[in-house]
Design an enzyme around this catalytic site. Structure first.
Site, short mmCIF file in Angstrom:
data_model
loop_
_atom_site.label_atom_id
_atom_site.label_comp_id
_atom_site.label_asym_id
_atom_site.label_seq_id
_atom_site.Cartn_x
_atom_site.Cartn_y
_atom_site.Cartn_z
N GLY A 183 -31.37 24.91 -8.65
CA GLY A 183 -32.02 24.44 -9.87
C GLY A 183 -31.66 25.28 -11.08
O GLY A 183 -32.01 24.94 -12.21
N CYS A 223 -5.53 52.69 -24.94
CA CYS A 223 -6.11 54.01 -24.68
C CYS A 223 -5.49 54.62 -23.42
O CYS A 223 -4.32 54.97 -23.40
CB CYS A 223 -7.63 53.90 -24.59
SG CYS A 223 -8.49 55.49 -24.76
N TYR A 224 -6.22 54.73 -22.32
CA TYR A 224 -5.66 55.24 -21.07
C TYR A 224 -4.43 54.43 -20.67
O TYR A 224 -3.45 54.98 -20.15
CB TYR A 224 -6.72 55.20 -19.97
CG TYR A 224 -6.24 55.63 -18.61
CD1 TYR A 224 -6.22 56.98 -18.26
CD2 TYR A 224 -5.79 54.70 -17.68
CE1 TYR A 224 -5.77 57.39 -17.00
CE2 TYR A 224 -5.34 55.09 -16.42
CZ TYR A 224 -5.33 56.44 -16.09
OH TYR A 224 -4.89 56.83 -14.85
N ASP A 269 -26.06 27.64 -12.87
CA ASP A 269 -24.79 27.77 -12.17
C ASP A 269 -24.64 26.75 -11.05
O ASP A 269 -23.66 26.01 -10.98
CB ASP A 269 -24.62 29.18 -11.62
CG ASP A 269 -24.92 30.25 -12.65
OD1 ASP A 269 -24.70 29.97 -13.85
OD2 ASP A 269 -25.39 31.33 -12.28
N SER A 270 -25.61 26.72 -10.14
CA SER A 270 -25.50 25.80 -9.00
C SER A 270 -25.58 24.35 -9.46
O SER A 270 -24.94 23.47 -8.88
CB SER A 270 -26.59 26.10 -7.97
OG SER A 270 -27.88 25.84 -8.47
N GLU A 277 -10.78 45.79 -29.25
CA GLU A 277 -11.72 44.79 -28.77
C GLU A 277 -13.15 45.01 -29.24
O GLU A 277 -13.99 44.10 -29.13
CB GLU A 277 -11.69 44.74 -27.23
CG GLU A 277 -12.27 45.95 -26.52
CD GLU A 277 -11.26 47.08 -26.30
OE1 GLU A 277 -11.52 47.95 -25.47
OE2 GLU A 277 -10.21 47.08 -27.00
N LYS A 283 -21.42 33.01 -18.05
CA LYS A 283 -22.58 32.11 -18.11
C LYS A 283 -22.53 31.17 -19.32
O LYS A 283 -22.81 29.98 -19.19
CB LYS A 283 -23.87 32.94 -18.15
CG LYS A 283 -25.15 32.13 -18.24
CD LYS A 283 -25.53 31.52 -16.91
CE LYS A 283 -26.07 32.58 -15.98
NZ LYS A 283 -26.64 31.99 -14.73
N HIS A 316 -9.33 51.13 -29.57
CA HIS A 316 -9.87 49.94 -28.90
C HIS A 316 -10.02 48.79 -29.91
O HIS A 316 -10.98 48.75 -30.67
CB HIS A 316 -11.23 50.25 -28.27
CG HIS A 316 -11.15 51.19 -27.10
ND1 HIS A 316 -10.95 50.75 -25.82
CD2 HIS A 316 -11.21 52.54 -27.04
CE1 HIS A 316 -10.90 51.78 -25.01
NE2 HIS A 316 -11.06 52.89 -25.72
N GLY A 359 -9.83 53.85 -19.77
CA GLY A 359 -10.51 54.39 -18.60
C GLY A 359 -10.96 55.81 -18.84
O GLY A 359 -10.48 56.48 -19.77
#
Length: 542
Positions: free
Chosen positions: A244, A98-99, A247-248, A190, A397, A188, A67
C-alpha cells in the site's frame, strides 16, 4: 553486489549511463542526484568493483568520487587494474573529483602529498587556462567560489596534463588531459556551495562528452515494461508483495501494465502495521487501485520469530526471510487456480535500498559501509524459489512518484509517507513482543500523524512517525506518580531519503500533540522530539 544487481539493466547495450565509482565521499550520491537533474541516467557503484562489473554497465562517462582516505594509506581504495586502459580503449571520459583526482594523478605517475595549507570549506579558485574543456571556452580568468575538503594535493602532474584552475593559495584546483579524455577537480561541483558547479557539470557532460539529456520517466516506463516482458514468459504468472506504500504500488501497477491479469497481488499483515492499516489499505485497494489483492494474516508467525530479538539487523533478516516464506507459500495456491505456480516475485526495491544494503563486492575494504540491510535487499534469504522483478531499483523515491503519475496511480498512494518494510519492528527499540509496546506505538503514531494532517502539514513533510523507547520514566499524571514509557516523535524533509533535515514544528503544535498523547495513550508519560538530520542519523532509529 550493487553492480550485479544493476548490470542486467544495461546488458543489452541500449542504455549508456554516467557511472559514478564511489570511494566513500559523503557527497557521492549527491553527484548522482545532480546529474539526474540534468535528465541524464546516472548510476553509482563502489569504486573497488571489478573491471567486468564496470564494463557490464556500458558507461558513457565515468566519475571517480571523493573520499575520506589518503591515496598513500595502506588500505586506500582504488579502481581495478586495467581500468584506465579500458576507458581509453573505449573512448570513455573519466572525471576525478577530490580523492578521485588525486587517484588519477598518483596512478598515472604524478605526485600527491600532504599540502602545506589544507583547504576546507568555501574557497576561491581562478580558471587559468584559456582552453579549458571543463569550464568552457569563455571561462579564462574567471573567479569562482567552490567547496573544498582536502588535505593532500597534487604537486606534480602526470605527463600530458595541464593545470586549468588554481585556488587563491596557488594549489591545483582542476586539471585536464583532453587527448586522453581525463579530467580532475580538487573541489566538489555537486554541492550548492559551488554555485557554478551544476553549470560546469552540464557543460562538461552534454557539450564536451556529448551525453544526451534525454532520460525521462516515459522512457523508464517503456524500458521497464520491455524488461518485465523479456523476463516473464507469455504463460507465466507473477506474485507481488503489495503493502500500500508508494514503491510497491507503483511497481505493481507497472507490472500489471506489462503482463495484465497474470499478476497476483498479496497484502501481508505481519503484525507490525500501523493503526488500522490493514482495513484502510485493503479498502484503498478495492476502491481506488482496482487491482485484485489477497490478504493474508501472518502476524502470529512474524511475531513468534521476533520474540526476544533486540538486534535491529537480526530483526530485518528475520522479517525479510519470513516475507519470502509467505510469498513462496502463496505461490502453490495461485498455481491451483491458474494451472502453474508463479516463478517471479515483484518488489518495490528502490535505489537507496540497494545503496544502503550493499557492501563493496568482494573488495574486502570498508570505504563504503552497509548502513542497514533493507528487508527486501540485504534481508533476503540466500536461496529463494522465486526470481525477483524489481522495476524501480534504479530510482529514487521522488522519481518513483513521477513514474506513478505517468501510470495514473491515485494521488492517495503517491502522497503517502514512506513506511519501512519491517514496519513497526524498527520503531519499537528492542523486543517488539514485550509488554504492550506495539499497541502503544500505534496509538501515539496515529495521534501524531492525524495532527499533522489536521494542520495541513502532511504534504510538506517527507516522513513522520513515532518511536517507542525501551525505557521507563517517572511522571506525574492525575496527581499520582507514574512509571511509564517514553516515546519520540520524528518528522523530516527530504528529496530522496538519502539526506534529510528535521522538520521545524510550530511551538503550539507540539504542545497540543504532546498533551493529546499523554492524556489519551495509557502507558506514556514522556514525549521527546528527534531533531537530528541525516547524516549523522538515519531516518529510522533501527
Amino acid at each position: 553486489m550493487a553492480s550485479s544487481i544493476l548490470s542486467d539493466m544495461f546488458a543489452s547495450g541500449g542504455e549508456k549511463p554516467v557511472l559514478i565509482l564511489d570511494f566513500g565521499s559523503q557527497y557521492t550520491h549527491l553527484i548522482t542526484r545532480r546529474i539526474r537533474q540534468l535528465s541524464i541516467l546516472t548510476v553509482c557503484i563502489t569504486g573497488t568493483s571489478p573491471l567486468h562489473a564496470i564494463a557490464a554497465l556500458n558507461p558513457c562517462v565515468i566519475i571517480l568520487s571523493g573520499g575520506p582516505n589518503s591515496v598513500h594509506a595502506n588500505d586506500a581504495p582504488s579502481f581495478p587494474d586495467g581500468f584506465l586502459e579500458y576507458a581509453e580503449e573505449n573512448g570513455v571520459p573519466v572525471l576525478g573529483i577530490c580523492y578521485g583526482m588525486q587517484l588519477l594523478v598518483q596512478k598515472l605517475g604524478g605526485k600527491v602529498a600532504d599540502g602545506e595549507k589544507h583547504e576546507y570549506g568555501k574557497m576561491v579558485i581562478t580558471v587559468v587556462e584559456e582552453e579549458s574543456e571543463f569550464f568552457g571556452p569563455e571561462a579564462s580568468g574567471e573567479i569562482q567560489t567552490v567547496w573544498m575538503s582536502h588535505g593532500d594535493e597534487a604537486l606534480r602532474l602526470p605527463e600530458g596534463f595541464k593545470v586549468v584552475a588554481r585556488s587563491l593559495q596557488g594549489s591545483v584546483a582542476a586539471i585536464e588531459n583532453p587527448s586522453k579524455k581525463l579530467y580532475g577537480l580538487q573541489f566538489h561541483p555537486e554541492v550548492t556551495h559551488s554555485p557554478k558547479g551544476m553549470e560546469s557539470l552540464r557543460h562538461f557532460l552534454i557539450d564536451v562528452c556529448g551525453v544526451p539529456a534525454d532520460w525521462n520517466m516515459e522512457d523508464v516506463l517503456e524500458e521497464q515494461i520491455k524488461h518485465v516482458r523479456s523476463m516473464v514468459g507469455p504463460d507465466e504468472h507473477v506474485i507481488c508483495g503489495l503493502s500500500g506504500g508508494v514503491d510497491s504500488t507503483v511497481a505493481a501497477v507497472l507490472v500489471h501494465k506489462a503482463i495484465g491479469d497474470r499478476l497476483h497481488c498479496l497484502f501481508v499483515d505481519n503484525g507490525l502495521l500501523r493503526y488500522q492499516e490493514r482495513e484502510r489499505v485493503m479498502s484503498s485497494f478495492r476502491n481506488e487501485l482496482h487491482l485484485p489483492v489477497t490478504c493474508i494474516d501472518a502476524s502470529e508467525n512474524f511475531l513468534g520469530k521476533l520474540k526476544g530479538v533486540k538486534d535491529p539487523e537480526r530483526k530485518r533478516k528475520i522479517i525479510g526471510e519470513e516475507f519470502i516464506h509467505v510469498f513462496e507459500g502463496f505461490a502453490p495456491k495461485v498455481g491451483e487456480e491458474v494451472g502453474r505456480n508463479p516463478l517471479f516475485l515483484v518488489q518495490g526495491t528502490l535505489y537507496p535500498d540497494v545503496i544502503e544494503s550493499c557492501p563493496p563486492p568482494g573488495s574486502g575494504r570498508n570505504h563504503s559501509h552497509t548502513i542497514k540491510s533493507h528487508h527486501n535487499v540485504g534481508g533476503l534469504p540466500e536461496r529463494m524459489n522465486l526470481k525477483l522483478i524489481e522495476p524501480l531499483k534504479l530510482l529514487f523515491k521522488d522519481e518513483v512518484r513521477r513514474l506513478g503519475k505517468f501510470l495514473n496511480v491515485p494521488e492517495s498512494f503517491l502522497k503517502r509517507h514512506p513506511f519501512p518494510g519491517p514496519g513497526l519492528a524498527v520503531r519499537v527499540l528492542g523486543d517488539v513482543t514485550e509488554g504492550n509496546a506495539l499497541n502503544i506505538l500505534r496509538e501515539v503514531d496515529e495521534i501524531f500523524i492525524q495532527a499533522i494532517k489536521d494542520a495541513g502539514l502532511y504534504d510538506s513533510i517527507w516522513q513522520a512517525f513515532a518511536v517507542f523507547l525501551p525505557v521507563r520514566t517517572v511522571g506525574v499524571q492525575g496527581d499520582q506518580r507514574t512509571h511509564a514509557n517514553a516515546v519520540v516523535l520524528r518528522a523530516i524533509t527530504s528529496e530522496d531519503g538519502m539526506t534529510a533535515d528535521w522538520y521545524y514544528f510550530d511551538h503550539k503544535f507540539l504542545i497540543d500533540v504532546v498533551s493529546k498523547i499523554c492524556n489519551q495513550v495509557r502507558g506514556v508519560n514522556r514525549v521527546c522530539q528527534d531533531i537530528t538530520s541525516k547524516p549523522p542519523a538515519t531516518v529510522e532509529w533501527e
